[in-house]
Design an enzyme around this catalytic site. Sequence first.
Site, PDB file in Angstrom:
ATOM      1  N   LYS A 121       7.250   0.239  -4.808  1.00  0.00           N
ATOM      2  CA  LYS A 121       6.389  -0.585  -3.880  1.00  0.00           C
ATOM      3  C   LYS A 121       7.550  -1.377  -3.336  1.00  0.00           C
ATOM      4  O   LYS A 121       8.284  -1.631  -4.199  1.00  0.00           O
ATOM      5  CB  LYS A 121       5.214  -1.361  -4.629  1.00  0.00           C
ATOM      6  N   ARG A 144      -5.743   7.287 -10.443  1.00  0.00           N
ATOM      7  CA  ARG A 144      -6.703   8.273 -10.280  1.00  0.00           C
ATOM      8  C   ARG A 144      -6.023   9.195 -11.498  1.00  0.00           C
ATOM      9  O   ARG A 144      -7.131   9.999 -12.174  1.00  0.00           O
ATOM     10  CB  ARG A 144      -6.521   8.982  -9.191  1.00  0.00           C
TER      11      ARG A 144
HETATM   12  N1  BES Z   1      -2.961  -0.455  -7.721  1.00  0.00           N
HETATM   13  C1  BES Z   1      -2.839   0.192  -6.454  1.00  0.00           C
HETATM   14  C2  BES Z   1      -3.919  -0.401  -5.505  1.00  0.00           C
HETATM   15  C3  BES Z   1      -4.030  -1.636  -5.118  1.00  0.00           C
HETATM   16  C4  BES Z   1      -3.489  -2.114  -3.694  1.00  0.00           C
HETATM   17  C5  BES Z   1      -4.687  -2.655  -5.853  1.00  0.00           C
HETATM   18  C6  BES Z   1      -3.704  -3.563  -3.422  1.00  0.00           C
HETATM   19  C7  BES Z   1      -4.939  -3.983  -5.801  1.00  0.00           C
HETATM   20  C8  BES Z   1      -4.266  -4.321  -4.349  1.00  0.00           C
HETATM   21  C9  BES Z   1      -2.764   1.818  -6.500  1.00  0.00           C
HETATM   22  O1  BES Z   1      -2.186   2.213  -7.534  1.00  0.00           O
HETATM   23  C10 BES Z   1      -1.841   2.084  -5.238  1.00  0.00           C
HETATM   24  O2  BES Z   1      -0.673   1.857  -5.436  1.00  0.00           O
HETATM   25  N2  BES Z   1      -2.560   2.896  -4.495  1.00  0.00           N
HETATM   26  C11 BES Z   1      -1.858   3.339  -3.304  1.00  0.00           C
HETATM   27  C12 BES Z   1      -2.334   4.902  -3.154  1.00  0.00           C
HETATM   28  C13 BES Z   1      -1.427   5.617  -2.214  1.00  0.00           C
HETATM   29  C14 BES Z   1      -0.139   5.765  -2.571  1.00  0.00           C
HETATM   30  C15 BES Z   1      -2.227   7.035  -1.981  1.00  0.00           C
HETATM   31  C16 BES Z   1      -2.534   2.681  -1.894  1.00  0.00           C
HETATM   32  O3  BES Z   1      -3.457   2.073  -2.059  1.00  0.00           O
HETATM   33  O4  BES Z   1      -1.355   2.292  -1.032  1.00  0.00           O
HETATM   34 MN    MN Z   2      -0.164   2.477  -7.463  1.00  0.00          MN
END
Ligand code: BES
Ligand code: MN
Length: 487
Positions: free
Chosen positions: A269, A343
């Site tokens: 990230k 997931r």
């Molecule tokens: N933990 C994150 C989602 C999240 C985002 C939680 C902001 C709390 C606040 C999750 O694991 C994630 O990174 N999701 C990605 C999925 C994508 C790569 C398909 C997302 O939401 O960008």
């Molecule tokens: Mn994630």
Amino acid sequence: MLHLISTGLNKIKADAIVLPVCEDKMLYSKKEVISLIQVAKDLKEFKGCKSDEVILYNVAEVQPKRVIFLGLGKFSKISPESFRSLVGSSVQKCIQKGFSNILFVAPDENMLNHPVGVILEAMLEGACLGNHIFDRYKKEKKNIPLQKISVWTSPDPATRYRSLPGRIRTICEGTILARNWVSTPPNEKKPEQFSSEIAGLARKEKLKVRVIHESELKKLKMNAMLAVAAGSESEARLVIMEHAPIGAKKTIVLVGKGVTFDSGGINLKPSGSLEDMKMDMAGAAAVAATMITISKLGAKDKVIGVIPIVENMPSGNATRPGDIVKSYAGKTVEIGNTDAEGRLILIDAISYAIKKYKPETVIDLATLTGACVMALGEKIAGVFSTDDDLADILISAGEKTFERCWRLPLPEDYKELIKSDLADIKNLASSRMGGAITAALFLAEFAAVPKWAHIDIAGPAFTQKGTPYCPKGGTGFGVRLLCEILK
Ligand code: BES
Ligand code: MN
Ligand code: ZN
């Protein structure tokens, strides 16, 4: 520390008496109270409008040195949440003023369009939740929680609801337990530590607990979950907690996403998205705290908490985009993005729980997608369900506890988006649009039970600014909701 009392108002000893006042209707019938409110309303600065506030000092009729009048706004707009947040924010202010003993006066029974029990419950909740401070990492404890909070009501409801403060306190302590776990920095809740903390507290509450270590998870072939843990120096853990009362008819499984820190893995990230990723175990915290709470309260159904706990990190051992793993259920998964890790751990936990416990109902809670935050904002959770009744139960419970849930669809044709060229399924959808839905559809492929619901709590699990009854950090979202549906 939390009391429901009905002793004569002139006998009360406290730092302050707090009176909620409505703009356009009198909520009290006691003469002393009405005349006090008249004095406040004679002042230009106080009308009882929402967030109006005035303090009268050394009022002759009562012993406490201060009477605080707080505006509730228009009668027609008043809800239990008005009282929860009025009391919560008042407690937060009283803490800052250094008070230690506060009394809130509840409106008279039948003066509101809501049953008095519901209002008392909301006031007690606001009091307990607003009194929470997370200062574990501060050497100097500037603010000290109130020692005693009382809610005053007439003798009749005080007797009828005498067991309410105890129950509310137990549920709020569960919520605060979850909040504290979420707010804990990620270096202090790595999977080994977080799982043993959960197990320790759960065992004290007579729950049956099993913590499955990484070596055993390998034997069980939980490869989707292990793929997420691969890049971390910490091991994966699967915590299983059982509340099994005699005579239970139904089995409900609760699953909670426990990513103690989500760096994104090899799909690292960017700055700005990393800083709060300690909250990615909020689903796990909510499920663990709920299990501990229902064990104290004695829920009648058999409830199993299943909590996969991992850290998602990049390293030479980390899973790569393009890798294919065979999940516990036997389906192969192409990993399109290592940041779609939630997931992956959830499908192995869900499949394992279904195989082992054969439940009618599975509910999972997860900070699953940023897309859900985009869709519903920071305060509302997304609910996905294959069962209309279960969705309705969750949504009404959320209305009651003000942990708002909004149903989103599971459209059959969107399944196209998670098809893989090489494997049975892909963890990254081929379109960025509808990301909360495609994540839920991915889980649905593994949730072969009569009733399944997925609650995406990525928005409401954490508060950046704080709320009337929650300081900045973890919110404990889901604990009151789950306790409500399991009671
Ligand atoms: N933990 C994150 C989602 C999240 C985002 C939680 C902001 C709390 C606040 C999750 O694991 C994630 O990174 N999701 C990605 C999925 C994508 C790569 C398909 C997302 O939401 O960008
Ligand atoms: Mn994630
Ligand atoms: Zn995540």
